[in-house]
Design an enzyme around this catalytic site. Structure first.
Site, PDB file in Angstrom:
ATOM      1  N   ASN A 262      -3.388  47.637 -57.468  1.00  0.00           N
ATOM      2  CA  ASN A 262      -4.678  47.563 -56.778  1.00  0.00           C
ATOM      3  C   ASN A 262      -4.567  47.077 -55.338  1.00  0.00           C
ATOM      4  O   ASN A 262      -5.581  46.895 -54.664  1.00  0.00           O
ATOM      5  CB  ASN A 262      -5.658  46.663 -57.544  1.00  0.00           C
ATOM      6  CG  ASN A 262      -5.194  45.220 -57.632  1.00  0.00           C
ATOM      7  OD1 ASN A 262      -4.255  44.807 -56.973  1.00  0.00           O
ATOM      8  ND2 ASN A 262      -5.863  44.433 -58.476  1.00  0.00           N
ATOM      9  N   LYS A 263      -3.347  46.874 -54.856  1.00  0.00           N
ATOM     10  CA  LYS A 263      -3.168  46.337 -53.516  1.00  0.00           C
ATOM     11  C   LYS A 263      -3.234  47.434 -52.448  1.00  0.00           C
ATOM     12  O   LYS A 263      -3.124  48.626 -52.740  1.00  0.00           O
ATOM     13  CB  LYS A 263      -1.834  45.589 -53.421  1.00  0.00           C
ATOM     14  CG  LYS A 263      -1.739  44.366 -54.335  1.00  0.00           C
ATOM     15  CD  LYS A 263      -2.803  43.332 -54.002  1.00  0.00           C
ATOM     16  CE  LYS A 263      -2.570  41.994 -54.704  1.00  0.00           C
ATOM     17  NZ  LYS A 263      -2.747  42.063 -56.164  1.00  0.00           N
ATOM     18  N   THR A 264      -3.351  47.027 -51.196  1.00  0.00           N
ATOM     19  CA  THR A 264      -3.433  47.977 -50.083  1.00  0.00           C
ATOM     20  C   THR A 264      -2.211  48.877 -50.046  1.00  0.00           C
ATOM     21  O   THR A 264      -2.315  50.088 -49.833  1.00  0.00           O
ATOM     22  CB  THR A 264      -3.584  47.216 -48.759  1.00  0.00           C
ATOM     23  OG1 THR A 264      -4.712  46.329 -48.853  1.00  0.00           O
ATOM     24  CG2 THR A 264      -3.780  48.173 -47.598  1.00  0.00           C
TER      25      THR A 264
END
Length: 379
Positions: free
Chosen positions: A190-192
């Site tokens: 879910n990270k950039t």
């Protein structure tokens, strides 16, 4: 129970990784090269590019962000009986890593102006057992590093940046990742920037870089193969994971730009809605637009944050609550009770905060649908 507004049936998740660039090409290249473990050209490329992006001398890839924290504390020689200052409003891994090495996390209040560790509260928490501070750049907003670093220096402490959520955020024009003794990052799905699972450490010390590499690679002496002078760990990141990250880092500007567009669209559509608050941004900070954050005042909005999340869910819209304060969780509750923590800002934010869907393929139509649901159920 949730209130369905009979909106569109499409499910909107809270996060989706963006693998629309060279990810597949690079992964296939890594597979065909047969370099699929912890060596290969994508490992070297990732570590070089990421260090440069963070304004750091060195970057080391590791299995995930939790392991990055664990490895940092091992390299800093944290031991049983030691104490580390951490915020309670963060993901549980920040405190867990301290416990992994037998030390004790001491929870510090957050600043309502940044949602990060409050420098004004730090000094009162330092004891003779305190060895360091882990600051968390919460939800992509940098902590006030100059003030915290000054306190640490005066008291002979190290500082670790937990930048798991803050890729490319800047503090007074400087990127996070090179602002303390060392920094840690996560590349969870879910990270950039994401490799599914993955993490990194960044730093500006040859001494610590050598120690981190040794501990990361089973403790093997870099000058003598299969000689192990210390007990080490297998914390390495694979060439395949780094292939994914290399493809995303080369699109960093475009990925961040789209996330800022999403932020602006949310802000424009929710601005002025009674009871809805936004993440504050200090004048010296540029945040990483990771997840769009709102707070819900139950009196002014007419519903609690939990009630709003249930309504969103009934309309097939995913959302996340803010982190549950760590000092209230079962593994830490008894110790916290004995210490008599009074973290009112932390607990208020945790009870009122929601993360809304934020990812590059989220459309303006999706955002309008989310904001329409929120607006319609307001008081």
């Amino acid at each position: 129970m949730g209130l369905s507004l009979n909106t569109q049936d499409k499910f909107i998740p809270v996060a989706v990784p963006d693998v629309s660039g060279n990810e597949e090409t690079y992964v296939v290249e890594a597979i065909r090269s047969t370099w699929i473990s912890s060596s290969g050209k994508f490992v070297d490329r990732f570590e070089s590019v990421f260090a440069q992006m963070c304004g750091a001398q060195t970057a080391l890839g590791v299995c995930n962000g939790t392991i990055a924290l664990h490895l940092a504390l091992l390299a800093l020689d944290l031991r049983p009986g030691d104490e580390v200052l951490v915020p309670s409003l963060t993901y549980v891994a920040t405190a867990n890593a301290v416990r992994y090495v037998g030390a004790e996390p001491i929870f510090v209040e957050v600043d309502p102006a940044t949602w990060c560790m409050d420098p004004a509260k730090v000094e009162d928490c330092i004891t003779r057992r305190t060895k360091g501070i882990i600051v968390v750049h919460l939800y992509g907003h940098p902590a006030d590093m100059d003030r915290i670093n000054h306190i640490a220096s005066v008291n002979g402490l190290w500082v670790v940046e937990d930048a798991a959520e803050a890729h490319l955020a800047t503090y007074k024009g400087r990127p996070v990742g090179g602002l303390a003794t060392m920094a840690t990052f996560s590349f969870y799905g879910n990270k950039t920037f994401s490799s599914g699972e993955g993490g990194a450490l960044t730093l500006n010390s040859d001494h610590y870089a050598k120690r981190l590499r040794t501990l990361r690679g089973q403790g093997m002496d870099p000058e003598r193969r299969y000689f192990f002078p210390v007990i080490g760990y297998n914390f390495r990141l694979t060439n395949i994971a780094c292939a994914l990250l290399c493809a995303q880092l080369e699109r960093a500007e475009a990925l961040i730009k789209r996330r800022w567009e999403i932020y602006s669209t949310y802000r424009a559509q929710l601005e002025g809605l009674p009871g809805i608050g936004f993440q504050p941004v200090a004048s010296w900070a540029k945040i990483n637009p990771w997840l769009f954050c709102i707070t819900v005042d139950p009196v002014l909005f007419g519903r609690t944050a939990d009630e709003l999340m249930n309504i969103l869910a009934s309309n097939r819209i995913d959302s996340r609550p803010f982190f549950i304060p760590i000092h209230t969780l079962p593994p830490y509750r008894e110790q916290s009770r004995m210490r008599g923590y009074n973290l009112l800002v932390t607990e208020r934010l945790a009870s009122q905060g929601i993360n809304l869907p934020t990812y590059t393929s989220l459309t303006d139509t999706d955002i309008s649908r989310i904001c329409t649901v929120i607006s319609r159920v307001a008081k």
